[in-house]
Design an enzyme around this catalytic site. Structure first.
Site, PDB file in Angstrom:
ATOM      1  N   ASP A   1      -0.565   1.617   8.694  1.00  0.00           N
ATOM      2  CA  ASP A   1      -1.044   0.775   9.797  1.00  0.00           C
ATOM      3  C   ASP A   1      -0.165   0.880  11.052  1.00  0.00           C
ATOM      4  OD1 ASP A   1      -2.829   0.002   7.888  1.00  0.00           O
ATOM      5  OD2 ASP A   1      -1.910  -1.949   7.503  1.00  0.00           O
TER       6      ASP A   1
ATOM      7  N   THR B   1       4.000   2.165   6.144  1.00  0.00           N
ATOM      8  CA  THR B   1       2.609   1.699   6.131  1.00  0.00           C
ATOM      9  C   THR B   1       1.799   2.545   7.091  1.00  0.00           C
ATOM     10  OG1 THR B   1       1.103  -0.058   6.841  1.00  0.00           O
ATOM     11  CG2 THR B   1       3.323  -0.182   7.729  1.00  0.00           C
TER      12      THR B   1
ATOM     13  N   ASP C   1       5.756  -5.233   6.443  1.00  0.00           N
ATOM     14  CA  ASP C   1       6.469  -6.449   6.844  1.00  0.00           C
ATOM     15  C   ASP C   1       6.453  -7.544   5.774  1.00  0.00           C
ATOM     16  OD1 ASP C   1       3.793  -6.773   7.280  1.00  0.00           O
ATOM     17  OD2 ASP C   1       3.969  -7.523   9.333  1.00  0.00           O
TER      18      ASP C   1
ATOM     19  N   ASP D   1       2.242  -0.990  11.997  1.00  0.00           N
ATOM     20  CA  ASP D   1       2.185  -2.327  12.611  1.00  0.00           C
ATOM     21  C   ASP D   1       3.462  -3.134  12.383  1.00  0.00           C
ATOM     22  OD1 ASP D   1       1.948  -2.735   9.900  1.00  0.00           O
ATOM     23  OD2 ASP D   1       0.252  -4.111  10.031  1.00  0.00           O
TER      24      ASP D   1
ATOM     25  N   ARG E   1      -5.710  -2.772   9.216  1.00  0.00           N
ATOM     26  CA  ARG E   1      -5.744  -4.247   9.255  1.00  0.00           C
ATOM     27  C   ARG E   1      -6.026  -4.723  10.680  1.00  0.00           C
ATOM     28  NH1 ARG E   1      -4.101  -6.297   4.288  1.00  0.00           N
ATOM     29  NH2 ARG E   1      -2.659  -4.958   3.163  1.00  0.00           N
TER      30      ARG E   1
ATOM     31  N   GLY F   1       0.841  -1.211   0.000  1.00  0.00           N
ATOM     32  CA  GLY F   1       0.000   0.000   0.000  1.00  0.00           C
ATOM     33  C   GLY F   1       0.865   1.246   0.000  1.00  0.00           C
TER      34      GLY F   1
ATOM     35  N   ARG G   1       1.357  -5.005  -5.090  1.00  0.00           N
ATOM     36  CA  ARG G   1       1.353  -6.147  -4.174  1.00  0.00           C
ATOM     37  C   ARG G   1       1.638  -7.348  -5.074  1.00  0.00           C
ATOM     38  NH1 ARG G   1      -0.802  -4.056   0.509  1.00  0.00           N
ATOM     39  NH2 ARG G   1      -2.574  -2.632   0.389  1.00  0.00           N
TER      40      ARG G   1
HETATM   41  O1  F6P Z   1      -1.787  -1.793   4.731  1.00  0.00           O
HETATM   42  C1  F6P Z   1      -2.336  -0.578   4.381  1.00  0.00           C
HETATM   43  C2  F6P Z   1      -3.813  -0.695   4.118  1.00  0.00           C
HETATM   44  O2  F6P Z   1      -4.311   0.585   3.804  1.00  0.00           O
HETATM   45  C3  F6P Z   1      -4.630  -1.345   5.238  1.00  0.00           C
HETATM   46  O3  F6P Z   1      -4.904  -0.462   6.295  1.00  0.00           O
HETATM   47  C4  F6P Z   1      -5.827  -1.820   4.494  1.00  0.00           C
HETATM   48  O4  F6P Z   1      -6.419  -2.916   5.140  1.00  0.00           O
HETATM   49  C5  F6P Z   1      -5.265  -2.233   3.162  1.00  0.00           C
HETATM   50  O5  F6P Z   1      -4.040  -1.538   3.004  1.00  0.00           O
HETATM   51  C6  F6P Z   1      -6.153  -1.951   1.997  1.00  0.00           C
HETATM   52  O6  F6P Z   1      -5.556  -2.508   0.871  1.00  0.00           O
HETATM   53  P1  F6P Z   1      -5.968  -2.188  -0.619  1.00  0.00           P
HETATM   54  O7  F6P Z   1      -5.533  -0.785  -0.932  1.00  0.00           O
HETATM   55  O8  F6P Z   1      -5.232  -3.187  -1.423  1.00  0.00           O
HETATM   56  O9  F6P Z   1      -7.456  -2.304  -0.688  1.00  0.00           O
END
Ligand code: F6P
Length: 325
Positions: free
Chosen positions: A128, A126, A103, A130, A172, A11, A72
């Site tokens: 998050d 990130t 991670d 995390d 997440r 992300g 990703r």
């Molecule tokens: O890891 C970052 C994040 O924004 C999370 O908070 C969320 O769950 C996820 O990515 C959303 O992913 P995507 O942009 O692939 O929908």
């Protein structure tokens, strides 16, 4: 001249563009040749790698997201694609790679280093927040700013119509964004996976607050308990007795112009990342230490002149002297 490359994985976060700008400029300062890898590990496999120049990174510090793209990548999990990625770097004599990601991206980076010997450095990036071992991940401050703006606006309508708003933040399985947003937005309640909650026990306190004059509520919940939305709403409407709306903030949390803090952290993370690689780090992540409160005697505080911390002064040396000192 040695060559070094950078890519973004997973992300995007606001702060990646300031990091890429610092990467290019600091690489030049260290007489390295900088390369940009477009679209993350996917671009690494497909050879979307270009040498960078000052012009590539002009006028990007104000922009959210990442101008070199991210991905990703499922393919990077397979050895044959990692082999191709390594060949693409080696044919350009790139022996060092900086990776902005989370991670999952770092796990891929470590396998890549072990298989192909290309020195890698991870920069925690990130929203998050995390990643174990670092107090801060790039992008968190800007995301918190976006959430604050959204909650402040929702509060206006919640107060006008005497309603409760359940506001979901990203993160997440990690409740960091929700918790900090709740504390800094004056939310009445916060629900996250890390702290157990009991609706029965909460009902009494909330009813008491409503009885004493509270007339609307902001409830911040984290993505990690998204499966509980219906239960939370039904609890508020039926047991607590307040009209309730749900607001999932979604991807707006990942955008926006990078905050001052994220621009500064981008500068610091990249500087330490490149320095580490040049000092022989092979597969490490740049981590930022924990900040803690402590007490000092007032006479010491009041009589000691303030000094900018030595680490920040050292980082600023170049921009203040252009290397002339
Ligand atoms: O890891 C970052 C994040 O924004 C999370 O908070 C969320 O769950 C996820 O990515 C959303 O992913 P995507 O942009 O692939 O929908």
């Amino acid at each position: 001249m040695h060559a070094i490359a950078i890519l973004c994985s997973g992300g995007d976060v606001s702060g990646m563009n300031p990091a890429i700008k610092r990467f290019v400029e600091y690489a030049f300062a260290k007489t390295l040749t900088p390369f940009l890898v477009y679209d993350g590990y996917e671009g690494l496999i497909d050879d979307r790698i270009q040498e960078a120049h000052y012009r590539d990174v002009s006028n990007i510090i104000t922009q959210g997201g990442t101008f070199i793209g991210s991905s990703r990548s499922e393919r990077f999990m397979l050895p044959k694609h990692r082999k191709q990625a390594a060949l693409n770097l080696k044919k350009r004599h790139i022996a060092m790679l900086v990776i902005l990601g989370g991670d999952g991206s770092f796990r891929g980076m470590h396998i890549f280093y072990r298989e192909h010997g290309i020195a890698c450095c991870g920069i925690p990036s990130t929203i998050d927040n995390d990643i174990a071992g670092t107090f801060y991940c790039l992008g968190v401050d800007t995301a918190l700013g976006m959430i604050r703006t959204a909650i402040d606006a929702i509060r206006d309508t919640a107060a006008s119509l005497n309603r409760a708003f359940v506001i979901e933040t990203m993160g997440r399985e990690c409740g960091y964004l929700a918790l900090v947003s709740a504390l800094t937005s004056g939310a009445e309640l916060c629900l996250i996976p890390e702290i157990p909650y009991d609706f029965k026990a909460l009902t009494g306190s909330i009813k008491q607050q409503l009885h004493k004059g509270r007339h609307y509520m902001i409830i911040v919940v984290s993505e990690g308990i998204a499966q509980e939305h219906e239960t939370i709403i039904s609890w508020l409407q039926n047991d607590v007795g307040i009209e309730t709306r749900l607001n999932v903030l979604g991807h707006l949390q990942r955008g926006g112009t990078p905050s001052v803090y994220d621009r500064l952290m981008a500068y610091r993370f990249i500087t330490y990342g490149i320095d580490g690689l040049l000092q022989g780090e092979k597969s490490s992540v740049v981590c930022y230490g924990a900040e803690r409160f402590h007490y000092r005697q007032v006479d010491e505080v009041a009589t000691t002149p303030y000094e900018i911390e030595a680490e920040l002064l050292a980082l600023g040396q170049h921009v203040c002297t252009l290397g002339a000192s």
